[in-house]
Enzyme design. Structure first.
Site, PDB file in Angstrom:
ATOM      1  N   ARG A  42     -12.443   6.011  -0.912  1.00  0.00           N
ATOM      2  CA  ARG A  42     -11.461   5.036  -0.416  1.00  0.00           C
ATOM      3  C   ARG A  42     -11.889   3.635  -0.821  1.00  0.00           C
ATOM      4  O   ARG A  42     -13.082   3.319  -0.863  1.00  0.00           O
ATOM      5  CB  ARG A  42     -11.348   5.105   1.120  1.00  0.00           C
ATOM      6  CG  ARG A  42     -10.629   6.317   1.626  1.00  0.00           C
ATOM      7  CD  ARG A  42     -10.232   6.206   3.100  1.00  0.00           C
ATOM      8  NE  ARG A  42      -9.069   5.326   3.286  1.00  0.00           N
ATOM      9  CZ  ARG A  42      -7.800   5.727   3.114  1.00  0.00           C
ATOM     10  NH1 ARG A  42      -7.549   6.954   2.697  1.00  0.00           N
ATOM     11  NH2 ARG A  42      -6.797   4.904   3.316  1.00  0.00           N
ATOM     12  N   CYS A  79       0.814  -1.217   0.000  1.00  0.00           N
ATOM     13  CA  CYS A  79       0.000   0.000   0.000  1.00  0.00           C
ATOM     14  C   CYS A  79       0.856   1.280   0.000  1.00  0.00           C
ATOM     15  O   CYS A  79       1.436   1.616  -1.016  1.00  0.00           O
ATOM     16  CB  CYS A  79      -0.984  -0.042   1.166  1.00  0.00           C
ATOM     17  SG  CYS A  79      -2.422   0.982   0.882  1.00  0.00           S
ATOM     18  N   HIS A 105      -3.349  -5.632   2.854  1.00  0.00           N
ATOM     19  CA  HIS A 105      -2.978  -5.684   4.267  1.00  0.00           C
ATOM     20  C   HIS A 105      -3.584  -6.957   4.858  1.00  0.00           C
ATOM     21  O   HIS A 105      -4.150  -7.791   4.142  1.00  0.00           O
ATOM     22  CB  HIS A 105      -3.598  -4.489   5.015  1.00  0.00           C
ATOM     23  CG  HIS A 105      -3.027  -3.163   4.636  1.00  0.00           C
ATOM     24  ND1 HIS A 105      -1.792  -2.730   5.046  1.00  0.00           N
ATOM     25  CD2 HIS A 105      -3.547  -2.163   3.892  1.00  0.00           C
ATOM     26  CE1 HIS A 105      -1.584  -1.497   4.586  1.00  0.00           C
ATOM     27  NE2 HIS A 105      -2.622  -1.141   3.884  1.00  0.00           N
TER      28      HIS A 105
HETATM   29  N1  GLN Z   1      -2.058   6.887   2.140  1.00  0.00           N
HETATM   30  C1  GLN Z   1      -2.217   5.892   1.097  1.00  0.00           C
HETATM   31  C2  GLN Z   1      -3.659   5.858   0.571  1.00  0.00           C
HETATM   32  O1  GLN Z   1      -4.571   6.261   1.255  1.00  0.00           O
HETATM   33  C3  GLN Z   1      -1.824   4.514   1.592  1.00  0.00           C
HETATM   34  C4  GLN Z   1      -2.736   3.978   2.696  1.00  0.00           C
HETATM   35  C5  GLN Z   1      -2.248   2.638   3.242  1.00  0.00           C
HETATM   36  O2  GLN Z   1      -1.043   2.374   3.342  1.00  0.00           O
HETATM   37  N2  GLN Z   1      -3.231   1.798   3.666  1.00  0.00           N
HETATM   38  O3  GLN Z   1      -3.868   5.369  -0.550  1.00  0.00           O
END
Ligand code: GLN
Length: 247
Positions: free
Chosen positions: A129, A95, A196
């Protein structure tokens, strides 16, 4: 006894949603196989010893943490990391770490962080998101099982250049950008993903794939087989539950 070193990039800043489980998996699976395994913490200011690392891990982080590591990454880590990868070390980036491997990462506020430039990819934050469980078809990697499972939570949309091969194809979830059906990237010894969870405890076959790639330079052609029956049963149950819910 063969050594096995995991280099953990920014453990205090780039480590969310259980990413530490990837470190534990890489180290313990090596120890179970009789390797002398250890972790080298590569926080801000550290730029020595990277040549001894077999597998680098670069975890996730919110935009704030990415900004905090960014200068150190390009000024101190980029050159020894690039040299270590050219020497046969492997890299797993998840990520936020994954997003910084390419040309740039642009936040929702329009702030653009030039990346390491290791891979022909770029990332731009989207309005929505991507959050939820993910199932990926990685049959292109020749792994058994031919799937990966995990959890994603990112606003970034990553787009791969034409010469790059994705880690796999999305069967459930968003993956790289929620548009082209790709998830992650697999470029030689460099593996990027949005998964993750943490990723490797649920996907021991990927852990071994990455470890094997990294140890080729030490003359290790294959790893002794471990009894992964419990891990793989859990993998299959989660995968099948997630896919059943999508039919
Ligand atoms: N800040 C990045 C995003 O929002 C990565 C987030 C993360 O590592 N889960 O895409």
């Amino acid at each position: 006894m063969t050594t096995f070193t995991v280099g953990w990039l920014y453990p205090d800043l780039m480590n969310i949603y259980g990413d530490r489980g990837n470190i534990l998996t890489l180290v313990e699976r090596a120890r179970w196989r009789g390797f002398s395994a250890n972790v080298m913490e590569l926080g801000k200011g550290v730029h020595h010893g990277l040549e001894d690392v077999d597998v680098f891990f670069f975890g996730g982080g919110q935009d704030r943490e990415q900004a905090l590591v960014y200068d150190d990454l390009l000024e101190l880590k980029a050159e020894p990391l690039t040299r270590a990868l050219a020497g046969g070390a492997a890299l797993l980036a998840v990520c936020g770490g994954y997003q910084l491997l390419g040309h740039y990462y642009q936040t929702a506020q329009g702030e653009r962080f030039p990346g390491l430039g290791l891979l022909d990819l770029h990332t731009e934050a989207g309005a929505r998101r991507c959050i939820g469980n993910v199932v990926v078809d990685v049959s292109g990697l020749g792994l058994e099982p031919s799937t990966l499972i995990g959890f994603e939570n990112h606003s970034g949309r990553t787009f791969l250049g034409p010469q790059l091969t994705p880690l796999g194809r999305v069967m459930a979830g968003s993956g790289n950008n929620g548009e082209d059906g790709t998830e992650g990237v697999a470029a030689g010894n460099i593996f990027g993903t949005y998964l993750h969870g943490s990723l490797l405890p649920k996907n021991p076959h990927l852990a071994d794939h990455i470890t094997t790639a990294a140890l080729q330079r030490r003359g290790v052609r294959s790893l002794p087989v471990l009894d992964d029956a419990l891990e793989l049963e859990a993998h299959r149950r989660v995968r099948d539950r997630e896919l059943a819910g999508r039919r």
